[in-house]
Design a protein around this motif. Sequence first.
Motif, PDB file in Angstrom:
ATOM      1  N   MET A   1      56.215  41.347  31.882  1.00 60.02           N
ATOM      2  CA  MET A   1      56.862  40.694  30.741  1.00 60.02           C
ATOM      3  C   MET A   1      56.127  41.023  29.443  1.00 60.02           C
ATOM      4  SD  MET A   1      57.709  36.994  32.502  1.00 60.02           S
ATOM      5  CE  MET A   1      58.770  36.433  31.168  1.00 60.02           C
ATOM      6  N   PRO A   2      56.849  41.193  28.335  1.00 63.90           N
ATOM      7  CA  PRO A   2      56.214  41.515  27.054  1.00 63.90           C
ATOM      8  C   PRO A   2      55.211  40.444  26.640  1.00 63.90           C
ATOM      9  CG  PRO A   2      58.586  41.879  26.942  1.00 63.90           C
ATOM     10  CD  PRO A   2      58.323  41.188  28.241  1.00 63.90           C
ATOM     11  N   GLY A   3      54.055  40.898  26.125  1.00 59.28           N
ATOM     12  CA  GLY A   3      53.044  39.976  25.636  1.00 59.28           C
ATOM     13  C   GLY A   3      52.163  39.372  26.696  1.00 59.28           C
ATOM     14  N   LEU A   4      52.453  39.659  27.979  1.00 59.47           N
ATOM     15  CA  LEU A   4      51.665  39.115  29.075  1.00 59.47           C
ATOM     16  C   LEU A   4      50.889  40.227  29.762  1.00 59.47           C
ATOM     17  CD1 LEU A   4      53.830  36.838  28.617  1.00 59.47           C
ATOM     18  CD2 LEU A   4      53.586  36.317  31.043  1.00 59.47           C
ATOM     19  N   ALA A   5      49.729  39.884  30.296  1.00 58.23           N
ATOM     20  CA  ALA A   5      48.924  40.824  31.067  1.00 58.23           C
ATOM     21  C   ALA A   5      48.329  40.076  32.245  1.00 58.23           C
ATOM     22  CB  ALA A   5      47.824  41.438  30.204  1.00 58.23           C
ATOM     23  N   VAL A   6      48.108  40.776  33.344  1.00 60.97           N
ATOM     24  CA  VAL A   6      47.554  40.140  34.531  1.00 60.97           C
ATOM     25  C   VAL A   6      46.193  40.745  34.860  1.00 60.97           C
ATOM     26  CG1 VAL A   6      49.794  39.555  35.528  1.00 60.97           C
ATOM     27  CG2 VAL A   6      48.758  41.762  36.064  1.00 60.97           C
ATOM     28  N   GLN A   7      45.370  39.936  35.519  1.00 64.31           N
ATOM     29  CA  GLN A   7      44.092  40.410  36.034  1.00 64.31           C
ATOM     30  C   GLN A   7      44.173  40.408  37.550  1.00 64.31           C
ATOM     31  OE1 GLN A   7      40.521  38.438  34.593  1.00 64.31           O
ATOM     32  NE2 GLN A   7      39.403  38.979  36.449  1.00 64.31           N
ATOM     33  N   THR A   8      43.684  41.478  38.165  1.00 66.89           N
ATOM     34  CA  THR A   8      43.760  41.610  39.609  1.00 66.89           C
ATOM     35  C   THR A   8      42.526  41.018  40.282  1.00 66.89           C
ATOM     36  OG1 THR A   8      42.755  43.806  39.559  1.00 66.89           O
ATOM     37  CG2 THR A   8      45.166  43.688  39.462  1.00 66.89           C
ATOM     38  N   LEU A   9      42.718  40.566  41.510  1.00 69.78           N
ATOM     39  CA  LEU A   9      41.632  40.138  42.376  1.00 69.78           C
ATOM     40  C   LEU A   9      41.954  40.640  43.772  1.00 69.78           C
ATOM     41  CD1 LEU A   9      39.011  38.461  42.753  1.00 69.78           C
ATOM     42  CD2 LEU A   9      40.479  36.545  43.401  1.00 69.78           C
ATOM     43  N   ASN A  10      41.007  41.367  44.367  1.00 73.28           N
ATOM     44  CA  ASN A  10      41.225  41.977  45.680  1.00 73.28           C
ATOM     45  C   ASN A  10      42.473  42.857  45.698  1.00 73.28           C
ATOM     46  OD1 ASN A  10      38.929  40.759  46.737  1.00 73.28           O
ATOM     47  ND2 ASN A  10      40.051  38.978  47.494  1.00 73.28           N
ATOM     48  N   GLY A  11      42.715  43.528  44.568  1.00 79.02           N
ATOM     49  CA  GLY A  11      43.806  44.485  44.502  1.00 79.02           C
ATOM     50  C   GLY A  11      45.160  43.895  44.209  1.00 79.02           C
ATOM     51  N   ARG A  12      45.244  42.591  43.993  1.00 78.44           N
ATOM     52  CA  ARG A  12      46.533  41.949  43.734  1.00 78.44           C
ATOM     53  C   ARG A  12      46.492  41.227  42.393  1.00 78.44           C
ATOM     54  NH1 ARG A  12      45.452  40.847  49.072  1.00 78.44           N
ATOM     55  NH2 ARG A  12      44.441  38.907  48.460  1.00 78.44           N
ATOM     56  N   PRO A  13      47.584  41.284  41.597  1.00 79.63           N
ATOM     57  CA  PRO A  13      47.631  40.487  40.374  1.00 79.63           C
ATOM     58  C   PRO A  13      47.508  39.007  40.713  1.00 79.63           C
ATOM     59  CG  PRO A  13      49.418  42.101  40.433  1.00 79.63           C
ATOM     60  CD  PRO A  13      48.806  42.098  41.793  1.00 79.63           C
ATOM     61  N   GLN A  14      46.707  38.274  39.918  1.00 74.55           N
ATOM     62  CA  GLN A  14      46.491  36.869  40.261  1.00 74.55           C
ATOM     63  C   GLN A  14      46.631  35.940  39.077  1.00 74.55           C
ATOM     64  OE1 GLN A  14      42.547  34.936  41.183  1.00 74.55           O
ATOM     65  NE2 GLN A  14      43.362  34.974  43.263  1.00 74.55           N
ATOM     66  N   VAL A  15      45.909  36.188  37.965  1.00 76.46           N
ATOM     67  CA  VAL A  15      45.952  35.284  36.826  1.00 76.46           C
ATOM     68  C   VAL A  15      46.570  36.004  35.633  1.00 76.46           C
ATOM     69  CG1 VAL A  15      44.010  33.913  37.618  1.00 76.46           C
ATOM     70  CG2 VAL A  15      43.594  35.877  36.137  1.00 76.46           C
ATOM     71  N   VAL A  16      47.069  35.202  34.683  1.00 80.32           N
ATOM     72  CA  VAL A  16      47.879  35.728  33.581  1.00 80.32           C
ATOM     73  C   VAL A  16      47.207  35.444  32.250  1.00 80.32           C
ATOM     74  CG1 VAL A  16      50.074  35.443  32.357  1.00 80.32           C
ATOM     75  CG2 VAL A  16      50.046  35.567  34.848  1.00 80.32           C
ATOM     76  N   SER A  17      47.261  36.430  31.370  1.00 81.37           N
ATOM     77  CA  SER A  17      46.815  36.289  29.992  1.00 81.37           C
ATOM     78  C   SER A  17      48.032  36.375  29.077  1.00 81.37           C
ATOM     79  CB  SER A  17      45.810  37.401  29.652  1.00 81.37           C
ATOM     80  OG  SER A  17      45.537  37.437  28.271  1.00 81.37           O
ATOM     81  N   ILE A  18      48.150  35.422  28.135  1.00 79.09           N
ATOM     82  CA  ILE A  18      49.264  35.388  27.186  1.00 79.09           C
ATOM     83  C   ILE A  18      48.706  35.588  25.786  1.00 79.09           C
ATOM     84  CG2 ILE A  18      51.171  34.033  26.237  1.00 79.09           C
ATOM     85  CD1 ILE A  18      51.314  32.531  28.869  1.00 79.09           C
ATOM     86  N   HIS A  19      49.196  36.615  25.107  1.00 82.39           N
ATOM     87  CA  HIS A  19      48.750  36.932  23.738  1.00 82.39           C
ATOM     88  C   HIS A  19      47.231  36.968  23.643  1.00 82.39           C
ATOM     89  CE1 HIS A  19      52.743  35.864  21.498  1.00 82.39           C
ATOM     90  NE2 HIS A  19      52.753  37.052  22.076  1.00 82.39           N
ATOM     91  N   GLY A  20      46.591  37.534  24.677  1.00 78.60           N
ATOM     92  CA  GLY A  20      45.162  37.751  24.636  1.00 78.60           C
ATOM     93  C   GLY A  20      44.312  36.620  25.154  1.00 78.60           C
ATOM     94  N   PHE A  21      44.884  35.449  25.382  1.00 83.28           N
ATOM     95  CA  PHE A  21      44.100  34.325  25.869  1.00 83.28           C
ATOM     96  C   PHE A  21      44.002  34.363  27.389  1.00 83.28           C
ATOM     97  CE2 PHE A  21      45.262  32.610  21.720  1.00 83.28           C
ATOM     98  CZ  PHE A  21      44.106  31.958  21.337  1.00 83.28           C
TER      99      PHE A  21
END
Length: 965
Positions: free
Chosen positions: A121-141
């Motif tokens: 989704m636009p403006g969102l980024a995820v951080q992976t853990l053990n090779g899987r997306p897990q937590v979400v960052s919105i507008h850099g937070f």
Amino acid sequence: MIQLKRNVLAMALASIGVCAYGMVQAAPTPLPQNASDTAAATAGSAQDSQQTGAKTSARETKKEEEAKAKQLGVVAVTGFVSSITNSTAIQRYSSEIVEAVSAEQIGKLPGISIADTLGRMPGLAVQTLNGRPQVVSIHGFGPDFSTALVNGNEQVSTGNSRGVQYDQYPASWFNSVVVYLTPKASLMGQGLAGTVDLRTIQPLDEPHRIAAFTAGYTWNSQSTLSPGFSNQGYSVNGIWADQFFNNTFGVALGVDLMKSPTQIEHQQPWGYPNVSNGGPVVVGGDKNYGYSDLLGRTGLLGTLQWRPSKNFTSTLTTTYDDFREDQQAKGIEFPLFWSAAHLQPGYTVNNGFVTSGTYNNVKAVVRNDYNSNYARVYNIDWNNKYRINEDWSADVDANYSRANRRSFLMESYSGTGYTPANGATDTIGFTELGSGLLYFNPTLNYASNQFVLTDPQGWGAGANPSIVQAGFINAPRTTDYIADLRAGLKRDFESGPFSSVQFGIDRKTRNKTYNIEQDFLTLPNGSQTFATVPIGAQTAPIPAAALVNGGSCDPLAFMGVGPQVCYNPLYLLNNGYYTVFPTSLSSIASPPNWKVHEIDTTPYVQFNLDTHIGPIPLTGNFGLQVAHTNQMSAGSRATAASAAAGSNPVMVPVNGSTSYTRYLPSMNLIFGLTDNTDLRVSAARVMARARMDQMNASFGASGNITHLQSTNPNTSYFSAGGGNPKLLPTMADDYNISLEHYFEGNQGYIAASAYFLKLHDYINPNAAFLYNFAALVPEYLTPAQQTQLGTTYGIVSGPVNNGSGNVKGAQATASVPLKLLTPVLNDFGVILSADYTKSSLVYAGNTTPITVPGLSKWVTQETVYFQHGGLQARVSRSYRSSFLGEVSGISATRILQTIQGGSSYDAQVSYAFNSGRFKGMTLILQGSNLTNKRFVTYQNGDPRQVLIWENYGRSYEALVSYKFQ
């Protein structure tokens, strides 16, 4: 690199401009839906041409738009294009600035978990853990600054704070996802950066019976790294919804089963000391694993909906998620500079960094570890909507959400002898490759029978009492629950500037506890007891029954290390080959166990606008939340007499509490510049409650007798380190503006937006605050010393609300079906977005600004898709620049490290049978991490000083989906 990223945003903005021009030139005249629409359209056209008379009221227009939006489920388009259309409609008709994604069909949101969906989704980024997306960052937070809702209700977390682990939610549960980038007063549980609302199917809102089933086979491109695990898995999910009793009673049932494998090549350098004073830095040690990870999940969804009349709807929704992750970790830890090993002359230095060299006298620790994480998440929601009369309606909602998580992290050590003074040592050459991987060239055979169970580095010698540490266990447990009751009233108006007013109250109770049990693993010795020092036998043979794969495996081939001895550590634990010696505070400065209790009471009022400013329609809302919180924290501390007594000090309870009230105004204004172009303006005050682990009341106290008579609390006798139960929320004034143009039929849109958040009361995790240690005086000091005590006050090193700063950014998005540009590209489309964010954060006493943790300066998303008949395909790229993120630390703690940015690619191709004997069937092939992006963290702004290096390989899934007609 900065210039390159700026060019990405410039290209996105240019694309929007070109597309906008093409759409204006090519967009057809809107087709009216019926005769009355035709008349209205004709009259409106005449009036517009003469620029006289009154336009259709904003209220009537909005009602027409909402009616169209509700019909989106039965529009003719299907597949990925239908998902774009529905998502665009959700975004367009929202009164707030949102991003949205809708399922292609019920139960078909893309990805193994909802985290995969959010990452596109636009403006969102995820951080992976053990090779899987897990937590979400919105507008850099980071994840602590946003919240997760299911059907509008705040969710618990399986971690030790508030950030939700999205990989616990199956994608098949949800019909749509809406991310609120701006809040509204009636939205409970809102976050500072944004609010993610996951929406399940409502059976009475569907036009017909729904039954869909999907089964898939998954595999990983990497071979199995640890024996006993597979690199293959499966996924099965199904959803069914129907209506009964003349469409007054609806039922929806869903099930999601999954086994997802991951193979992880893992390297974790200890750090980088200087070879000599002011000399180049060199790797100080290295912990290496080949992980074989298997995630299993069972998810159940049930919804009962009753609508005996058009004036009353009662909905009961329950979800249950059983989440288990097992991980075999085989590898070797090489103590290097920070050990008895010696760096040999002749090493190579490049710009202050030793890139290759040789260590001798290396006493390695062979690791055969086992990790498991088990979680259950429950959610029960009962929502009741009642239309009292033409003007008044009521909404009452009761929700209970609970998460229980248990982890078992077991370490097992073997080597050639007890301590570095005994047994064979190794001579190892090393080279750092361009990817950041350290490549080793050992000379010792790590699969030979000279390896025994032992404490190769003598790590247990530092314990009190001294112990032969042949292994260790960390077993953290987390329980989190939220009980929420909300009641609201709505008054509709037939005329005037307001379409309605909403007001109500929300009462929420949250309890979260965190406990960790720690144990040394020693080797039994019939002649020794726990009173014997050191405790345990120095060595023991590895029993033949514990050996796996013939006694050897090769998990570290990726870094040049040959085979090693391999065994099952659980066999040793369960069959008496280890003795468990309980401990606490191992590698932890203050007692880690805590409980946080919160009671939140939030009344609200919201006015919904529907009016004109001159000829321009104006819709939106403004309102106020008054958030009042009572928070309490319970922890512990070690008594003075036992603090230095060893591994098991006596703990006494510690409590702390505070309360606060925050006024949270919000405003969302939508100016209808044209029929398809809106200007959105938003302003709000938002907050993010403190991390719950930072609210820990526990602390570790100490006394300095040389400062006994000091009256200055900064240099007094007492000091401590710990949490802060009086932490207040981080606050922000949030301003947004967005210009959006939508194409006819909601086929897509283009948008440009900007945002600015003024931060205050930001939590500094490494600060200090004043504390009265009067209760500890009799425990620490004799009567004679008490008469000399200068002050009972001292400093606790812990988190404090003393930060301020800002976050600002701009985002450009274009979702364009290319047929609007040229018929040649009739079946193609693109979705492009670029988000540029900057931040500046300062703490009291330090004017040097830092970047907000979790913030990536650049986040971009690009998708190219094709759909023709039943054939569809898409390729997506996600990019985020380097950022400061959370990773696992020692003793199951969480620490911050710089995470290297980069791009990841995924793709999907499918074919849907729209006729014939296979009608309703869809064949799908999809892959993720197609360029094998690695997870890398580093320190000191130097990407060569790698702290974690992980390689996951590529993941593939073949699925068959069937929708019963």
